[in-house]
Motif scaffolding. Structure first.
Motif, PDB file in Angstrom:
ATOM      1  N   GLY A 733      35.251  43.019  50.396  1.00 55.56           N
ATOM      2  CA  GLY A 733      35.736  42.973  49.029  1.00 55.56           C
ATOM      3  C   GLY A 733      36.719  44.087  48.721  1.00 55.56           C
ATOM      4  O   GLY A 733      37.720  43.900  48.030  1.00 55.56           O
ATOM      5  N   SER A 734      36.455  45.273  49.265  1.00 58.29           N
ATOM      6  CA  SER A 734      37.368  46.385  49.054  1.00 58.29           C
ATOM      7  C   SER A 734      38.693  46.145  49.760  1.00 58.29           C
ATOM      8  O   SER A 734      39.772  46.459  49.233  1.00 58.29           O
ATOM      9  CB  SER A 734      36.717  47.674  49.557  1.00 58.29           C
ATOM     10  N   ARG A 735      38.637  45.565  50.961  1.00 61.71           N
ATOM     11  CA  ARG A 735      39.868  45.249  51.682  1.00 61.71           C
ATOM     12  C   ARG A 735      40.673  44.190  50.922  1.00 61.71           C
ATOM     13  O   ARG A 735      41.904  44.241  50.852  1.00 61.71           O
ATOM     14  CB  ARG A 735      39.514  44.771  53.090  1.00 61.71           C
ATOM     15  N   HIS A 736      39.951  43.248  50.311  1.00 60.20           N
ATOM     16  CA  HIS A 736      40.577  42.211  49.488  1.00 60.20           C
ATOM     17  C   HIS A 736      41.288  42.840  48.289  1.00 60.20           C
ATOM     18  O   HIS A 736      42.425  42.495  47.965  1.00 60.20           O
ATOM     19  CB  HIS A 736      39.490  41.234  49.039  1.00 60.20           C
ATOM     20  N   ASN A 737      40.631  43.781  47.633  1.00 61.96           N
ATOM     21  CA  ASN A 737      41.242  44.428  46.474  1.00 61.96           C
ATOM     22  C   ASN A 737      42.461  45.259  46.865  1.00 61.96           C
ATOM     23  O   ASN A 737      43.417  45.374  46.098  1.00 61.96           O
ATOM     24  CB  ASN A 737      40.207  45.311  45.768  1.00 61.96           C
TER      25      ASN A 737
END
Length: 890
Positions: A733-737
Motif C-alpha cells: 500500500g505504501s509503494r502504491h501511494n
C-alpha cells in the motif's frame, strides 16, 4: 721528531716487561670503558638512544616482498580504492586495515601492495613476528632500501641518534612508497618502549612521505589514534561471497546456490576459501555448493570445525584454519588480563544467532554458568575486549527508532558463534551453562512482562528469538504462561514476526501438555491467528480463525467472550481479504451479542463497533462509517482515555472515512494529529504510526501537495520494508501511494513501472480480485494514459470496471471511479460520444451516492463538459486517481 725519539728512547722503554705491562693496562682500561658505555646505553630510559648493530640491518634474512594474491579479491573494491587514493595522493599517512580473524586483511593488503607496485610505488612487506627489535631492523632495512644513508645508520649504531627517529626522519622526506606491516595483533608490544601506537613516537607513525599500511585484529580507535585511517573490514556481501566460491570451484553449482552457501558461511572469506578449496578437490565427498551447505548441518565439526595439530604452536597455521583463527585473539586477550573474554564468548555462543540484550549478560549469569568469579567491571572489560578484537559487535537497531538506544545489543558473527559452540566440551560444561542460561532467560522474561507501557518492548523483541530453544530445554518446567504474556507485549509493540515465533511455540507446547481442546490451547490458537494477521497473512489467519471459532462454539458455547472474540477477529480477517460484505454481516451479529453480554461501553463492544465502521467504509458507505466512528471515538476517549492506542485507532479510521467523503483537508489535519500522537505514544516506527503516516501521504496527494506526499510515502515505505518485509500488504500500500505521488508530480514513467510491480505483488499476495489489486490496476491504467498509451489504458480500465461491478457492485465509489476513468480514456481515443454518454451516467451516480459537492462529482462534471465540447484537449482530461484502501485498525 720521530728520529729523535727513536734515537734516544727513555730508559724504561728498554725494559720489555714494563712496556708490555703498560700496553696490557691500557687494553684493560679500554675494554672497561667499552663495557661501561654499553651498560649505560642498556640502562637508558625508553626515550634514550641506544646503538644498533648495523650487521642485522644490512642482512635482512627474509623476503620483504608482498605475498602473491592467487585469486581475484572480491567485494573489497571500495576499500582498495580508498587505499589506492591515499597512495596515489602523495600526502602520506597511516592506514590500519582491521577486523576479526578470517576477514581477509592480509589478502586485501597484498592486493593493495600489488596495485601500488604496478603504479610505480616502492613496496616493502614486513610481517610482525612479535619482536619489537626485529620490527625495528625491518623498518630500518626498508628505509635503507628507500635511500637512508649509511652515515645515518652509523649514527644510530653508535648511539648518537635513536634508530626509530632516524628511520622516520628519512621516511618523511621520501615519497612514492608503501610499507606494509602485517598482523600487528598486539600493538602495545610494538615499541620502542611500552604503550599503544596512538602517541606516534614508536615504530608505527602516520608522518611519512608515503603510506604505512598496518593490518591488525585490534579495531579500537583509541589504539591507533586520531591520525590513522581505519579501514574496518566487514563480512562479504552474498554476491561477493558467491564470486569467491565460483572462482575456486566454478563447476560446483549456480550463482544462486553459491550465494546461499556464502550466506550460510556469513560472508567470512576464510570460511569461503575453506569451502571453495574443499569443493575444488575431485576426491571430496561433497562436490556442489548445495551439497556442502546441507552437509554443514550434520558435519560442521568435520568441514569447518576440525582441529589442526600444528595450530596451537604455530600462529601462521592457526590464522589459516577456521577452527583456530579466533583462538589467537582470545589468547591475546587472556594475556592482556581479560580472563573472562573466552568464557563470555562461549556463553554467548550457546544462544541463538540473533542479537542479545546487553542486560542479559550479568556477572551473576557468568558466575552461575562458568563458576568463575565475575564483577560488573570484569564483564564489561571482557565484552570490550571481544569488541576490540572484532569477535563481538554491537549492531545498530537497523535504523529502527522503536528500539531504545538505552538497550544495547551484542551479536557474534554466525561462524564465530557456530565454531565456538562446537568447540565447547560436551556434555560439560554446556549442561551447567545451559541450565544457568535458561534460569536467567526466564527471569529476564518475567521482568520484561512487568515493565509498564513501552519500556519493555525493546527487551521483548531482543529476547524473543532465544526463547523457543529455552522452551525446548525447559519442557519439564511450565514456562508457557510467561512466554504467552511476552507475546502480548510483542503484539502491543507491533513486533509481528517475534510474536508469531512465540505463539507457534506456546501453541505446540500447550497442545502437547493440555490437549487440543483445552481453553488455553484454543486461546493460543486464537493469538497465533492474530499474529498471522499482523504478518499480513490474512488468508492463513482467516482459515485458522474459522477452526478456532468452531472449536470455541463447541467447547465454550456461542456466547462465551472468547467465542465472540473469535467471531470478531474472523470478520476482521475477512475484511482484510476484501470480503467486506461477509465481514459486515458477521460484525453486526457480534456487536449485538457483545452489547447484550458485555454492555455498550465495554472495550470489546467498542472494538466491534469500530471494525463494523471500517467494513462499511470498505463497502463504499463512508457517510455511515464516519457517523459510526465519531460515536466510537467519543466513547473510547471517555472510557479508555485520549491516548489509548484504540482511541488513536478510531481517530485514524475517522480520518480515512473523511478522506472517502472527499473532505481531504479535514482528513489531512486529523491525520497530522494522529501521526504526532502515534509517534509519542507508540514510537515513530510502530506499524500503526507508519500506517497513519502513509495515509497522510495519500491525503496530501489529493490536496495537490505531491512533493510532500512523495517524501512521506518514501519514508513510510523504507521503514515498512525493513520492519514487516517487502511483501506485507501495508508495504504494498505504501509503494502504491508513492506511485500516486509520482504520478501527481508528472513522473508517469516511474509511476507506471512501480505500479506494474505493485499489481504483480498484490495479485500474488492478495489475489487478482482483491480491492487493493483492482485499485493498483486502475491506477496503472491512469499512468499508461498519461504516457499516451491510450489503447492499453482503455483495455485495462474495461477489465477493471467489469471486475469492480462484479465484486463491489455498480454503485461502489471505486466502481464509479473506474467508470469515470474509462470515459476519459475513451475520449483520449477520440470516442467522444461514448465518453459523453458514459460520463452522464457517472455524474448521475456520483450525485446520487456521494452528493453534488463531492470532489469526484465535480471532476465528473468537468469531464462531461469537456467531452460534450469535443475539445482537442480531451486526451488530457483530469482523471480521478483511485488510491488504495486505507489501512484501518481494530
Amino acid at each position: 721528531m720521530t728520529n729523535y725519539v727513536t734515537a734516544q728512547p727513555p730508559k724504561w722503554a728498554e725494559n720489555t716487561v714494563v712496556v708490555w705491562s703498560v700496553f696490557g693496562a691500557l687494553a684493560v682500561v679500554s675494554l672497561g670503558l667499552l663495557f661501561w658505555e654499553r651498560r649505560l646505553a642498556a640502562g637508558a630510559p625508553d626515550g634514550g638512544v641506544r646503538p644498533v648493530p648495523l650487521g642485522r640491518i644490512a642482512v635482512g634474512g627474509h623476503s620483504m616482498n608482498p605475498p602473491a594474491v592467487s585469486a581475484p579479491v572480491r567485494g573489497r573494491e571500495a576499500e582498495l580504492e580508498r587505499i589506492s587514493t591515499l597512495v596515489r595522493g602523495g600526502g602520506g599517512g597511516m592506514v590500519v586495515v582491521c577486523g576479526a580473524g578470517g576477514l581477509g586483511k592480509t589478502t586485501l593488503a597484498a592486493e593493495a601492495a600489488a596495485r601500488a607496485r604496478a603504479e610505480g610505488q616502492a613496496v616493502v612487506w614486513i610481517r610482525w613476528r612479535d619482536d619489537p627489535e626485529q620490527l625495528g631492523q625491518d623498518l630500518a632495512q626498508a628505509a635503507h632500501i628507500l635511500g637512508l644513508p649509511e652515515s645515518r645508520l652509523e649514527e644510530a649504531r653508535t648511539g648518537r641518534v635513536a634508530l626509530v627517529d632516524a628511520v622516520w626522519e628519512h621516511l618523511a622526506t621520501v615519497t612514492g612508497w608503501l610499507i606494509v606491516v602485517d598482523n600487528v595483533d598486539a600493538p602495545a608490544r610494538v615499541g620502542p618502549g611500552s604503550g599503544q601506537p596512538d602517541a606516534y613516537r614508536g615504530w608505527l607513525r602516520p608522518h611519512g612521505g608515503g603510506v604505512l599500511l598496518v593490518t591488525s585484529r585490534d579495531t579500537s580507535r583509541q589504539t591507533w589514534g586520531p591520525e590513522a585511517d581505519l579501514v574496518h573490514l566487514q563480512p562479504l556481501a552474498d554476491d561477493a561471497g558467491a564470486a569467491v566460491l565460483l572462482d575456486a570451484a566454478p563447476h560446483a553449482g549456480t550463482a544462486s546456490e553459491a550465494e546461499a552457501l556464502a550466506a550460510r558461511l556469513g560472508g567470512l572469506p576464510l570460511g569461503l576459501n575453506a569451502a571453495g578449496t574443499y569443493l575444488s578437490v575431485p576426491t571430496s565427498r561433497h562436490r556442489t555448493f548445495a551439497a556442502y551447505r546441507h552437509a554443514l548441518e550434520a558435519e560442521f565439526a568435520d568441514l569447518l570445525g576440525a582441529e589442526h595439530p600444528a595450530a596451537p604452536t604455530d600462529p601462521a597455521v592457526a590464522r589459516r584454519v577456521v577452527r583456530h583463527t579466533w583462538d589467537l585473539s582470545l589468547d591475546q586477550l587472556d594475556q592482556d588480563g581479560y580472563t573472562l573474554a573466552r568464557p563470555v564468548l562461549q556463553l554467548l555462543a550457546l544462544l541463538e544467532p540473533a542479537p542479545v540484550p546487553r542486560t542479559l549478560v550479568t556477572p551473576e549469569l557468568v558466575t552461575d554458568a562458568t563458576g568463575l568469579p565475575a564483577t560488573a567491571a570484569t564483564v564489561d572489560a571482557a565484552l570490550a575486549g571481544l569488541h576490540q578484537y572484532g569477535l563481538l559487535h554491537t549492531p545498530e537497531p537497523d535504523g529502527t527508532r522503536a528500539i531504545s538506544p538505552a538497550v544495547s545489543r551484542l551479536q557474534l558473527h554466525p561462524l564465530v558463534r557456530e565454531v565456538t559452540a562446537h568447540a565447547l566440551t560436551r556434555p560439560e560444561p554446556t549442561t551447567t551453562w545451559l541450565t544457568a542460561l535458561d534460569e536467567h532467560l526466564a527471569r529476564a522474561v518475567e521482568a520484561t512482562t512487568d515493565m509498564p507501557g513501552r519500556t519493555g518492548w525493546t527487551l521483548a523483541r531482543l529476547l524473543a528469538p532465544h526463547l523457543p530453544a529455552h522452551l525446548d530445554r525447559s519442557a519439564q518446567h511450565d514456562s508457557t504462561d510467561t512466554l504467552a504474556n511476552l507475546a502480548y507485549v510483542l503484539h502491543a509493540a507491533g513486533a509481528a514476526s517475534e510474536e508469531h515465533l512465540l505463539c507457534r511455540r506456546v501453541l505446540a507446547e500447550r497442545e502437547r501438555v493440555l490437549g487440543p481442546d483445552h481453553p488455553d490451547t484454543l486461546h493460543s490458537r486464537f493469538t497465533l491467528a492474530n499474529a498471522l494477521r499482523g504478518l499480513g497473512e490474512h488468508r492463513q489467519a482467516a482459515g485458522l480463525l474459522r477452526e478456532v471459532l468452531a472449536d470455541h462454539e463447541r467447547v465454550l458455547g456461542p456466547d462465551h467472550p472468547h467465542t465472540l472474540s473469535s467471531r470478531h477477529n474472523l470478520a476482521t480477517a475477512l475484511s482484510e481479504l476484501g470480503e467486506s460484505r461477509q465481514a459486515a454481516d458477521l460484525l453486526r451479529g457480534v456487536l449485538a451479542d457483545r452489547e447484550r453480554a458485555l454492555g455498550p461501553d465495554h472495550p470489546h463492544t467498542l472494538s466491534s463497533r469500530n471494525t463494523l465502521a471500517n467494513a462499511l467504509h470498505s463497502l463504499g458507505e463512508p457517510r455511515q462509517a464516519a457517523d459510526l466512528l465519531r460515536g466510537v471515538l467519543a466513547d473510547r476517549e471517555r472510557v479508555l482515555g485520549p491516548d489509548h492506542p484504540h482511541t488513536l485507532g478510531s481517530r485514524h479510521n475517522l480520518a480515512a472515512a473523511l478522506h472517502g467523503l472527499g473532505e481531504h483537508r479535514q482528513a489531512a489535519d486529523l491525520l497530522r494529529e494522529v501521526v504526532a500522537d502515534h509517534e509519542r505514544v507508540l514510537g515513530p516506527d510502530h506499524p500503526h504510526t507508519l500506517s497513519s503516516r502513509n495515509n497522510l501521504a495519500s491525503s496530501l496527494g489529493h490536496l495537490g501537495e505531491h512533493r510532500q506526499a512523495a517524501d512521506l510515502a518514501r519514508e513510510a515505505l523504507t521503514a515498512l520494508e525493513r520492519l514487516v518485509g517487502p511483501d506485507h500488504p501495508d508495504t504494498l500500500g505504501s509503494r502504491h501511494n508513492l506511485a500516486a505521488a509520482m504520478h501527481g508530480l508528472g513522473e508517469h514513467r516511474q509511476a507506471a513501472d512501480l505500479l506494474r510491480e505493485v499489481v504483480a505483488d498484490y495479485e500474488r499476495m492478495l489475489g487478482p480480485d482483491h480491492p487493493d489489486t483492482l485499485s493498483s490496476r486502475n491506477n496503472l491504467a491512469s499512468s499508461l494514459g498519461a504516457l499516451g498509451q491510450h489503447r492499453q489504458a482503455t483495455d485495462l480500465l474495461q477489465r477493471v470496471l467489469a471486475e469492480r461491478e462484479r465484486i463491489l457492485g455498480p454503485d461502489h465509489p471505486h466502481t464509479l471511479s473506474s467508470r469515470n476513468n474509462l470515459a476519459s480514456s475513451l475520449g483520449d481515443l477520440g470516442h467522444h460520444r461514448q465518453a459523453a454518454d458514459l460520463l452522464q451516467r457517472v455524474l448521475a451516480d456520483y450525485e446520487r451516492t456521494l452528493g453534488p459537492d463531492h470532489p469526484n462529482t465535480l471532476i465528473s462534471r468537468n469531464n462531461l463538459a469537456t467531452a460534450q465540447g469535443r475539445l482537442a484537449a480531451a486526451g488530457r482530461q483530469r482523471r480521478w486517481w483511485q488510491l488504495p484502501r486505507s489501512r484501518r485498525e481494530t
